[in-house]
Enzyme design. Structure first.
Site, PDB file in Angstrom:
ATOM      1  N   HIS A 508      44.426  32.200  11.548  1.00  0.00           N
ATOM      2  CA  HIS A 508      43.767  30.916  11.259  1.00  0.00           C
ATOM      3  C   HIS A 508      44.457  29.805  12.034  1.00  0.00           C
ATOM      4  CE1 HIS A 508      47.046  29.578   8.625  1.00  0.00           C
ATOM      5  NE2 HIS A 508      47.053  30.847   8.136  1.00  0.00           N
ATOM      6  N   CYS A 531      50.736  34.918   7.459  1.00  0.00           N
ATOM      7  CA  CYS A 531      49.582  34.835   8.357  1.00  0.00           C
ATOM      8  C   CYS A 531      50.002  34.564   9.786  1.00  0.00           C
ATOM      9  CB  CYS A 531      48.658  33.718   7.890  1.00  0.00           C
ATOM     10  SG  CYS A 531      47.766  34.143   6.360  1.00  0.00           S
TER      11      CYS A 531
END
Length: 556
Positions: A508, A531
């Site tokens: 992301h 992430c």
């Protein structure tokens, strides 16, 4: 006829007449005269050469006198003729008497011999291997009794060895042989000369008795009974590499004790010389022979199962055919065929171990040219062994042939069976370099520096091979619950979300990061919660290009 021979015949005739006269009661004078004649004949025989000359001369004179008589005195010639005829008739009668006597003597002798053979065996008579010529029934019995005393029964065993039981060990005793008397009575004694030129061979049944207890003790001591007893093996279907064929039965050495005793007793009663234990079924029989219908039916069914063929087109063909299926088929001692399901499952497990790639260690070259390895993750082949089990069982039972990809668990597929199995389109994230690449058909379509998880257990970015599970715009990322507050540890809005794991790891945008790459991930507060943080523009570009299911390789 020469004169000496003629004289000798006349002497023999006179001798016969003397014997006949004696039997018919002639007078002493006649007998004396005949005895004198016989003596004279003997003398004549001794003087045969001289007498022959004299007789020849006398005959010549006699002939001359006869001629004179015939010329000079007719009456004298007639008297001489009558006397000669009477003498000739007398001689003929004597010859007939002698011939009759000879015939009578021959008949007497012939009948005498016939009478002898009414109680003795004829010439060239053989009974039970013995020459019985001239023997009585009693004498014949004595010979047969000797056979009983010398009797031995040989037992031929399955392994080629043999044992013996003597008549004495069985308490064998002679009882009778009725055939001997019948054989004697059946002789044609009046044709006894015929027996001189042809033989008669016969076998008579001898009645014997034995001691059952002694025989039983002897049988119990036989090696065939006391030795190792190998059980028989039934005929059964056997795979020869291509198909099932019937393997013949084996008898082994296990003795049936009751059958053995029965067969031995029968052989002894018949005075047989040998007994083949295998031929007489003294060994335990196999349950099934090669000719048994049950064995043939089982063999046919197993070959039907082996006619199935399943082809799996992995990186090389995997074929399930007769050599494989034969390892799954069993037949029990009742010739019932069964598919060994555990064997099928074991094969599937080995099949999966070879071709399942989820979580395995892969060796590959990164887009930067570095040799690397990666293990773990959720991406790769994962065969649904339970579903494939049902397919295989159905195909084998019905002899089906098919070609198919194995059934996989949801998501348990990959781009290729060859390594690396993610193929030519994938995302590569190098945790050591803090850099990522998006490769499409073998060419780099996008690359950028990134920030990954802080290298502590609760935040580290997991190594492994994954795939894009979800894409979304303008998502709020929610951290795990903080036990102290009962609230999520964070709530972070992002514009581009690309999920890698269901546990919350994904790619992301991260607009809060001042920079990307280097060692920023190692700084507390800079490293992510796991992430892969990307610059906003790169995240946007990747989002637009990235397809669901694209492999993601995370490695060091």
């Amino acid at each position: 006829m020469e004169e000496p021979e003629k004289k000798e015949i006349e002497n023999n005739i006179q001798t016969a007449e003397a014997e006949a006269a004696e039997k018919s009661g002639k007078s002493e004078q006649d007998i004396t005269r005949e005895e004198n004649t016989e003596a004279e004949n003997e003398k004549n025989t001794e003087d045969a050469p001289e007498a022959l000359c004299q007789e020849t001369a006398a005959e010549t004179d006699k002939t001359a006198d006869t001629d004179k008589t015939a010329d000079g005195d007719e009456t004298t010639g007639e008297g001489a003729g009558e006397d000669t005829a009477e003498k000739t008739n007398g001689r003929r009668r004597k010859i007939l008497y002698i011939a009759a006597g000879c015939v009578a003597a021959l008949v007497f002798v012939y009948l005498g011999i016939a009478a002898y053979f009414s109680s003795h065996y004829l010439f060239n008579t053989e009974i039970n291997g013995h020459d019985m010529t001239g023997k009585t029934v009693k004498q014949a019995e004595e010979l047969l009794k000797e056979d009983i005393d010398e009797y031995v029964l040989e037992l031929k065993e399955i392994d080629g060895s043999s044992e013996t039981i003597s008549g004495g060990e069985a308490g064998l005793m002679y009882e009778s042989a009725a055939g001997l008397q019948r054989n004697m009575e059946s002789q044609d004694i009046f044709l006894w000369p015929r027996a001189l030129f042809r033989s008669s061979t016969d076998e008579v049944e001898i009645e014997v008795a034995y001691d059952a207890d002694k025989l039983g003790e002897k049988i119990d001591s036989l090696h065939a009974v006391t030795g190792e007893q190998t059980p028989p093996v039934s005929a059964y279907p056997k795979f020869d590499g291509k198909q099932y064929v019937i393997e013949p039965e084996q008898y082994g050495t296990a003795i049936q004790r009751d059958v053995l005793e029965e067969k031995i007793a029968g052989a002894i009663e018949k005075l047989e010389g040998s007994l083949d234990l295998e031929a007489e079924k003294c060994y335990a029989d196999p349950a099934y022979l090669s000719t048994s219908k049950e064995v043939k039916d089982a063999c046919d069914l197993m070959n039907q199962h082996c006619s199935a063929r399943i082809v799996y087109p992995m990186n090389e063909e995997v074929v399930v055919d007769a050599p494989v299926i034969s390892g799954w088929i069993t037949v029990n001692d009742k010739m019932q065929v069964k598919i060994d399901e555990e064997a099928v499952r074991l094969w599937l497990e080995e099949f999966g171990d070879k071709y399942d790639t989820v979580g395995i260690t892969r060796t590959f070259k990164t887009p930067a040219g570095k040799e690397a390895t990666v293990s773990g993750g959720t991406y790769g082949w994962s065969i649904n062994e339970d579903a494939e089990f049902d397919v295989i069982i159905d195909a084998v039972k019905n002899g089906k042939s098919l070609e198919r990809e194995p059934e996989y668990y949801i998501g348990g597929t990959a781009a290729a069976h060859a390594m690396p199995d993610w193929g030519d389109t994938y995302v590569d994230i190098d945790l050591s370099a803090q850099h990522m690449w998006y490769v499409v058909d073998g060419s780099i379509a996008l690359e950028t520096d990134v920030v990954t998880g802080q290298p502590i257990p609760e935040r580290i970015t997991p190594e492994g091979t994954y795939s894009i599970l979800e894409k979304g715009r303008n998502q709020v990322l929610v951290g795990s619950i903080d036990p102290s507050t009962g609230e999520p540890s964070y709530r972070t809005p992002v514009s581009y979300w690309m999920r890698v794991t269901w546990s919350g790891i994904g790619l992301h945008d991260a607009t809060w990061q001042p920079a990307f790459g280097g060692t920023l991930n190692q700084i507390p507060g800079r490293g992510s919660h796991g992430c892969i943080n990307m610059p906003l523009d790169q995240a946007a570009a990747l989002y637009d290009m990235l397809e669901m299911g694209t492999p993601v390789v995370i490695h060091y």
